[in-house]
Structures are given as C-alpha cells and as structure tokens.
Design a protein around this motif. Structure first.
Motif, PDB file in Angstrom:
ATOM      1  N   GLY A   1       0.816  -1.211   0.000  1.00 39.40           N
ATOM      2  CA  GLY A   1       0.000   0.000   0.000  1.00 39.40           C
ATOM      3  C   GLY A   1       0.849   1.259   0.000  1.00 39.40           C
ATOM      4  N   GLY A   2       0.253   2.339   0.531  1.00 37.14           N
ATOM      5  CA  GLY A   2       0.853   3.671   0.453  1.00 37.14           C
ATOM      6  C   GLY A   2       2.302   3.743   0.906  1.00 37.14           C
ATOM      7  N   ILE A   3       2.580   3.313   2.133  1.00 37.25           N
ATOM      8  CA  ILE A   3       3.923   3.542   2.682  1.00 37.25           C
ATOM      9  C   ILE A   3       4.970   2.640   2.025  1.00 37.25           C
TER      10      ILE A   3
ATOM     11  N   ASP B   1       1.137  -9.269  -0.871  1.00 37.84           N
ATOM     12  CA  ASP B   1      -0.048  -8.574  -0.337  1.00 37.84           C
ATOM     13  C   ASP B   1      -1.230  -9.524  -0.418  1.00 37.84           C
ATOM     14  N   ILE B   2      -2.102  -9.456   0.595  1.00 39.95           N
ATOM     15  CA  ILE B   2      -3.307 -10.288   0.546  1.00 39.95           C
ATOM     16  C   ILE B   2      -4.226  -9.837  -0.593  1.00 39.95           C
ATOM     17  N   ASP B   3      -4.031  -8.615  -1.045  1.00 33.14           N
ATOM     18  CA  ASP B   3      -4.759  -8.111  -2.221  1.00 33.14           C
ATOM     19  C   ASP B   3      -3.864  -8.397  -3.443  1.00 33.14           C
TER      20      ASP B   3
ATOM     21  N   PRO C   1      -4.276  -8.665  -6.864  1.00 34.33           N
ATOM     22  CA  PRO C   1      -4.193  -7.760  -8.021  1.00 34.33           C
ATOM     23  C   PRO C   1      -3.376  -6.506  -7.715  1.00 34.33           C
ATOM     24  N   LYS C   2      -3.528  -6.003  -6.494  1.00 31.39           N
ATOM     25  CA  LYS C   2      -2.763  -4.812  -6.094  1.00 31.39           C
ATOM     26  C   LYS C   2      -1.267  -5.130  -6.070  1.00 31.39           C
ATOM     27  N   ALA C   3      -0.919  -6.282  -5.507  1.00 34.39           N
ATOM     28  CA  ALA C   3       0.496  -6.674  -5.428  1.00 34.39           C
ATOM     29  C   ALA C   3       1.075  -6.876  -6.829  1.00 34.39           C
TER      30      ALA C   3
ATOM     31  N   SER D   1       0.696 -14.901   0.318  1.00 34.11           N
ATOM     32  CA  SER D   1       1.021 -15.337   1.678  1.00 34.11           C
ATOM     33  C   SER D   1       2.495 -15.070   1.962  1.00 34.11           C
ATOM     34  N   TYR D   2       2.762 -14.364   3.072  1.00 38.50           N
ATOM     35  CA  TYR D   2       4.175 -14.110   3.398  1.00 38.50           C
ATOM     36  C   TYR D   2       4.865 -15.392   3.829  1.00 38.50           C
ATOM     37  N   ASP D   3       4.121 -16.356   4.391  1.00 39.94           N
ATOM     38  CA  ASP D   3       4.745 -17.629   4.789  1.00 39.94           C
ATOM     39  C   ASP D   3       5.333 -18.323   3.555  1.00 39.94           C
TER      40      ASP D   3
ATOM     41  N   VAL E   1       8.042  -4.637   6.592  1.00 35.24           N
ATOM     42  CA  VAL E   1       6.657  -4.945   6.947  1.00 35.24           C
ATOM     43  C   VAL E   1       5.859  -3.642   6.865  1.00 35.24           C
ATOM     44  N   CYS E   2       5.019  -3.564   5.835  1.00 43.08           N
ATOM     45  CA  CYS E   2       4.275  -2.329   5.518  1.00 43.08           C
ATOM     46  C   CYS E   2       2.773  -2.604   5.485  1.00 43.08           C
ATOM     47  N   THR E   3       2.326  -3.549   6.275  1.00 42.48           N
ATOM     48  CA  THR E   3       0.898  -3.894   6.309  1.00 42.48           C
ATOM     49  C   THR E   3       0.162  -2.943   7.244  1.00 42.48           C
TER      50      THR E   3
ATOM     51  N   LYS F   1       5.836   1.915  11.811  1.00 41.12           N
ATOM     52  CA  LYS F   1       5.217   2.334  13.067  1.00 41.12           C
ATOM     53  C   LYS F   1       3.698   2.253  12.936  1.00 41.12           C
ATOM     54  N   PRO F   2       2.917   2.094  13.973  1.00 43.41           N
ATOM     55  CA  PRO F   2       3.349   1.692  15.313  1.00 43.41           C
ATOM     56  C   PRO F   2       3.824   0.249  15.263  1.00 43.41           C
ATOM     57  N   MET F   3       4.709  -0.115  16.206  1.00 42.44           N
ATOM     58  CA  MET F   3       5.320  -1.448  16.129  1.00 42.44           C
ATOM     59  C   MET F   3       4.257  -2.550  16.059  1.00 42.44           C
TER      60      MET F   3
ATOM     61  N   PHE G   1      10.561   4.545  12.862  1.00 45.81           N
ATOM     62  CA  PHE G   1      10.400   5.850  13.524  1.00 45.81           C
ATOM     63  C   PHE G   1      11.127   6.897  12.667  1.00 45.81           C
ATOM     64  N   VAL G   2      10.468   7.260  11.573  1.00 44.60           N
ATOM     65  CA  VAL G   2      11.145   8.023  10.520  1.00 44.60           C
ATOM     66  C   VAL G   2      11.573   9.413  10.992  1.00 44.60           C
ATOM     67  N   ARG G   3      10.872   9.982  11.991  1.00 46.94           N
ATOM     68  CA  ARG G   3      11.231  11.333  12.432  1.00 46.94           C
ATOM     69  C   ARG G   3      12.638  11.369  13.046  1.00 46.94           C
TER      70      ARG G   3
ATOM     71  N   ILE H   1      -2.180   6.255  18.383  1.00 48.10           N
ATOM     72  CA  ILE H   1      -1.285   5.181  17.901  1.00 48.10           C
ATOM     73  C   ILE H   1      -0.777   5.484  16.479  1.00 48.10           C
ATOM     74  N   ASP H   2      -1.513   6.324  15.733  1.00 47.19           N
ATOM     75  CA  ASP H   2      -1.109   6.611  14.356  1.00 47.19           C
ATOM     76  C   ASP H   2      -0.200   7.837  14.265  1.00 47.19           C
ATOM     77  N   LEU H   3      -0.619   8.944  14.886  1.00 49.46           N
ATOM     78  CA  LEU H   3       0.145  10.193  14.791  1.00 49.46           C
ATOM     79  C   LEU H   3       0.996  10.415  16.038  1.00 49.46           C
TER      80      LEU H   3
HETATM   81  N1  LIG Z   1       6.160   6.286   8.700  1.00 42.95           N
HETATM   82  C1  LIG Z   1       5.130   6.985   8.270  1.00 42.95           C
HETATM   83  O1  LIG Z   1       5.151   8.217   8.221  1.00 42.95           O
HETATM   84  C2  LIG Z   1       3.910   6.250   7.829  1.00 42.95           C
HETATM   85  C3  LIG Z   1       3.007   6.851   6.942  1.00 42.95           C
HETATM   86  C4  LIG Z   1       1.892   6.116   6.527  1.00 42.95           C
HETATM   87  C5  LIG Z   1       1.692   4.828   7.013  1.00 42.95           C
HETATM   88  N2  LIG Z   1       2.572   4.285   7.888  1.00 42.95           N
HETATM   89  C6  LIG Z   1       2.365   2.925   8.447  1.00 42.95           C
HETATM   90  O2  LIG Z   1       2.533   1.991   7.385  1.00 42.95           O
HETATM   91  C7  LIG Z   1       1.625   0.910   7.529  1.00 42.95           C
HETATM   92  C8  LIG Z   1       0.808   0.764   6.240  1.00 42.95           C
HETATM   93  O3  LIG Z   1       0.108   1.962   6.001  1.00 42.95           O
HETATM   94  P1  LIG Z   1      -0.404   2.318   4.538  1.00 42.95           P
HETATM   95  O4  LIG Z   1      -0.835   3.732   4.558  1.00 42.95           O
HETATM   96  O5  LIG Z   1       0.606   1.883   3.546  1.00 42.95           O
HETATM   97  O6  LIG Z   1      -1.694   1.368   4.456  1.00 42.95           O
HETATM   98  P2  LIG Z   1      -2.357   0.764   3.132  1.00 42.95           P
HETATM   99  O7  LIG Z   1      -3.736   0.382   3.515  1.00 42.95           O
HETATM  100  O8  LIG Z   1      -2.143   1.678   1.986  1.00 42.95           O
HETATM  101  O9  LIG Z   1      -1.496  -0.558   2.846  1.00 42.95           O
HETATM  102  C9  LIG Z   1      -1.483  -1.650   3.724  1.00 42.95           C
HETATM  103  C10 LIG Z   1      -1.424  -2.907   2.865  1.00 42.95           C
HETATM  104  O10 LIG Z   1      -1.186  -4.040   3.723  1.00 42.95           O
HETATM  105  C11 LIG Z   1      -1.856  -5.143   3.108  1.00 42.95           C
HETATM  106  N3  LIG Z   1      -1.947  -6.231   4.081  1.00 42.95           N
HETATM  107  C12 LIG Z   1      -2.725  -6.308   5.188  1.00 42.95           C
HETATM  108  N4  LIG Z   1      -2.539  -7.469   5.817  1.00 42.95           N
HETATM  109  C13 LIG Z   1      -1.607  -8.158   5.102  1.00 42.95           C
HETATM  110  C14 LIG Z   1      -0.987  -9.424   5.251  1.00 42.95           C
HETATM  111  N5  LIG Z   1      -1.301 -10.233   6.261  1.00 42.95           N
HETATM  112  N6  LIG Z   1      -0.096  -9.811   4.322  1.00 42.95           N
HETATM  113  C15 LIG Z   1       0.222  -9.004   3.269  1.00 42.95           C
HETATM  114  N7  LIG Z   1      -0.326  -7.780   3.093  1.00 42.95           N
HETATM  115  C16 LIG Z   1      -1.230  -7.363   3.991  1.00 42.95           C
HETATM  116  C17 LIG Z   1      -3.188  -4.541   2.681  1.00 42.95           C
HETATM  117  O11 LIG Z   1      -3.849  -5.358   1.741  1.00 42.95           O
HETATM  118  C18 LIG Z   1      -2.728  -3.206   2.117  1.00 42.95           C
HETATM  119  O12 LIG Z   1      -2.459  -3.294   0.723  1.00 42.95           O
HETATM  120  C19 LIG Z   1       0.795   1.219   8.769  1.00 42.95           C
HETATM  121  O13 LIG Z   1       1.322   0.541   9.860  1.00 42.95           O
HETATM  122  C20 LIG Z   1       0.946   2.722   8.961  1.00 42.95           C
HETATM  123  O14 LIG Z   1       0.834   3.124  10.304  1.00 42.95           O
HETATM  124  C21 LIG Z   1       3.682   4.954   8.276  1.00 42.95           C
END
Ligand SMILES: NC(=O)c1ccc[n+]([C@@H]2O[C@H](COP(=O)([O-])OP(=O)(O)OC[C@H]3O[C@@H](n4cnc5c(N)ncnc54)[C@H](O)[C@@H]3O)[C@@H](O)[C@H]2O)c1
Length: 362
Positions: A13-15, A36-38, A40-42, A59-61, A74-76, A99-101, A126-128, A179-181
C-alpha cells in the motif's frame, strides 16, 4: 560484499512506496519479492517496480519459504505487523517494521523476543529520528546547550484528518490518532530527551466528533479519505496525556484526527534548564543572553524536509543489514527495544483513559 542485498516487501500500500524508493536508491539492494493479501494490487505494484510476476505472493509464509531474502519491510496495516514480523524473523530475515510497532505491548514484546531468539535486526520505522530537524536539535541537546530537559510537549493535532479505511477501525489499527500520529511525536520527544524510561501515564481519549464524513473539503490540510465499507470507525478522535519518566521529566501529549481547532499543529517542544527548543515550523531556541531573554533560530533551512527523509531511514536499515552480513553489526538507530517502550506508553495512555486513573508502566 560481492553480491546485492535481497529485500522483500510485505504490504504493497501507500507507505511501501517509500520503502521501495529507498531500496531502489541504493546500488547494493535488489527487490526479490513482494506480498499482499490483495493479489491484483500486489501484481500491479510488482509490475510498476519491475519485480517479476513469479515473485508476487499472497502469503508471506510462502514467500519466506520460497524466496532467497536477506531482509523484509513490513508495511501492512497495524494488525498484521506482529505476525508478519515474527514469521520473517523466525525465517532468519532482518526486518524493518513500520510504526506503530504493533497493536499493543504484548505483541511488540513477542516481536522483540523473536528478533533476539533468531539474532536478527528488528528496526522500527520511527522516521522522524532521521529528519533534518531532529539532527539539528539533537546536536544542540547533545552539546549541552539545552541543559537538563524536564518537560516536553508532543503535539500532532489535525482539525479533520483520519486517513480513512482501516486507520479508523480499531481491529486493524489498534487505535486512532494516538497510535497513528502520536506515536511519531512521542517517540521523537523521548528520543531527544535521551530515551528515559517511562514509569506512568495519565491519559484521556474522546469519541466526540467521529470521522465527520459529511464535511466538505476547502483546504489542503489533511482531510478524511473515502469511506471503505470493509471498515468501521471505532477509534478515538482526540487523545491527550501526561507521561512521567524515571528521571522526573514529564511529556505532555496531544493528538487528534478531528478537533475544533483553527489550524492543525505538529510540533515537539523540549524545555531544559539552559534553553527551550522547538522543532516546528523551524527549529527555534528560547534562552537567555546578556541577561536578556532571547529567541534564536539557526541560520538556514531547519524545517522538516520530506526530501530524502525516508531514503535516510531505509539507507540506515540497509547499512545495518550489510554490517551484519559483513560480520560487524552496527547499532540500529531505531531498534525494536524502543518500539516496545513506545507501545508500553501507548497502552498505558489507553488504559488510563479507560479507567480514569494513572496507569503504571513496568
Ligand atoms: N512512517 C510513516 O510516516 C507512515 C506513513 C503512513 C503509514 N505508515 C504505516 O505503514 C503501515 C501501512 O500503512 P499504509 O498507509 O501503507 O496502508 P495501506 O492500507 O495503503 O497498505 C497496507 C497494505 O497491507 C496489506 N496487508 C494487510 N494485511 C496483510 C498481510 N497479512 N499480508 C500481506 N499484506 C497485507 C493490505 O492489503 C494493504 O495493501 C501502517 O502501519 C501505517 O501506520 C507509516
């Protein structure tokens, strides 16, 4: 090292985009696989970033079993941080987890235990800690210019800005703006205070405004994203707390997704016996000089810049991994141990908010 470091990304996803960009900026890294569990997105993500379709997993396993990987991002969403991280560590991979852990300190401790048991690196995003503003402020603090820091303020207030989707659903996120900000500014404050040990927290959370999906956007400030029918909205919209540390210092915390405040605020302020120092919008020092109270700003750019911010974080992670592969591991700047401590603080704030009493941190 005579070969490239092989990295994989769980959660596309995003991060994950900044993890990918961070890896790609380094000549000694190749992306081995994504998951990614999604699916098509992956697949679309893999194609965009030149990862072969044979290396895309649901599946990550399975990915961890089949792929030859040194390290994993780990960006889930938050609920999958602990299981994905523990699986990767048990498979012998080094991990950077966003983050959060985790959802709570129990999961965070299990992750740290897995890192220790497998002797693998566990870094928290903890990017800051990797920001240009943090570097300048830490330099002033380390030189003694601020004196003993006895009070600090960690503020991250949005007028209207839950990211939407799973971020608002406690089952996936573990909580709301705290927990997010809050996690960003609480960690940054504690890091700049010299990582003191927290002993207690008194906190309050509010569910007063909710997500306010009816609001029309007239601003470029954070606004709620589209609703996703898979997720509900069950998190706080405001959290506030006082956290006490074993050296007597106290940290005041305020963070919101929604609040009737004129303008959003993101800042860390530290108050010491010799000076006060704040990070935003620019680094500024308040102190005494020649028996006058003076406000001083370092010359040049000290405003937090996102240019190169995540790249520095990812470069540090890769350096840590490379140092391990070369047999002389360097110290990680945002280790799992600090992730556990921050989860203890967050848990205590939520516990105190629920009971109405101070929560002790052990
Ligand atoms: N450091 C930062 O400034 C910052 C900014 C944004 C998000 N984040 C963190 O990054 C993480 C992801 O955020 P995001 O905005 O990318 O969310 P997102 O929803 O865009 O992406 C998360 C992805 O994880 C996938 N996912 C969920 N469970 C899964 C699993 N078991 N196996 C594989 N994939 C799985 C989802 O399908 C989704 O595509 C969060 O923990 C968020 O707090 C950090």
């Amino acid at each position: 090292m005579d070969r490239k470091i092989r990295a994989a990304i769980i959660g596309t996803g995003g991060i994950s985009g900044v993890h990918m960009a961070g890896y790609k900026a380094l000549p000694n890294v190749e992306i081995a696989a994504v998951c990614d569990i999604d699916v098509p997105k992956a697949k679309a993500y893999a194609e965009k970033h030149g990862v072969g379709c044979d290396h895309v997993y649901e599946s990550y396993d399975e990915m961890l079993k089949k792929e030859d990987i040194d390290c994993v991002s780990v960006c889930t969403w938050n609920a999958a941080h602990a299981p994905a991280t523990i699986a990767a560590l048990n498979a012998g991979k080094h991990v950077i987890c966003e983050k959060p852990m985790a959802l709570n300190q129990v999961q965070a401790q299990e992750m740290l235990d897995a890192a220790k048991k497998n002797d693998r690196i566990l870094m928290i995003g903890f990017v800051r800690r990797y920001g240009n503003d943090c570097r300048v402020v830490k330099d002033f603090i380390d030189s003694g210019a601020v004196g003993d820091i006895y009070y600090a303020k960690a503020t991250y207030l949005r007028r209207h800005g839950c990211p939407g989707g799973w971020f608002g659903d406690k089952r996936y996120s573990g909580g709301g703006p705290l927990i997010d900000l809050g996690v960003h500014v609480i960690d940054l404050s504690r890091y700049l205070m010299g990582n003191p040990t927290p002993v207690s927290a008194f906190g309050a959370t509010f569910h007063k405004l909710g997500n306010r999906p009816h609001l029309k956007s007239t601003t470029k400030e954070w606004v709620a994203t589209a609703q996703d029918p898979r997720f509900g909205f069950s998190v706080e919209d405001l959290a506030t707390a006082m956290v006490r540390f074993d050296n007597g210092a106290v940290l005041s915390v305020e963070c919101s997704f929604d609040l009737n405040i004129k303008k959003g605020v993101g800042d860390v302020e530290l108050f010491g016996t010799k000076a006060g120092i704040k990070l935003s919008p620019d680094v500024e020092i308040t102190t005494e000089m020649n028996d006058y109270m003076v406000d001083i700003a370092p010359y040049g750019e000290t405003k937090l810049s996102f240019e190169g911010l995540f790249e520095s974080e990812m470069a540090h992670f890769v350096q840590c991994v490379e140092s391990d592969l070369n047999g002389a591991r360097i110290e990680c700047r945002s280790p799992g141990e600090d992730g556990v401590t921050i989860m203890k603080i967050l848990d205590a704030i939520y516990e105190s908010a629920a009971t109405g009493h101070e929560a002790l941190i052990r």
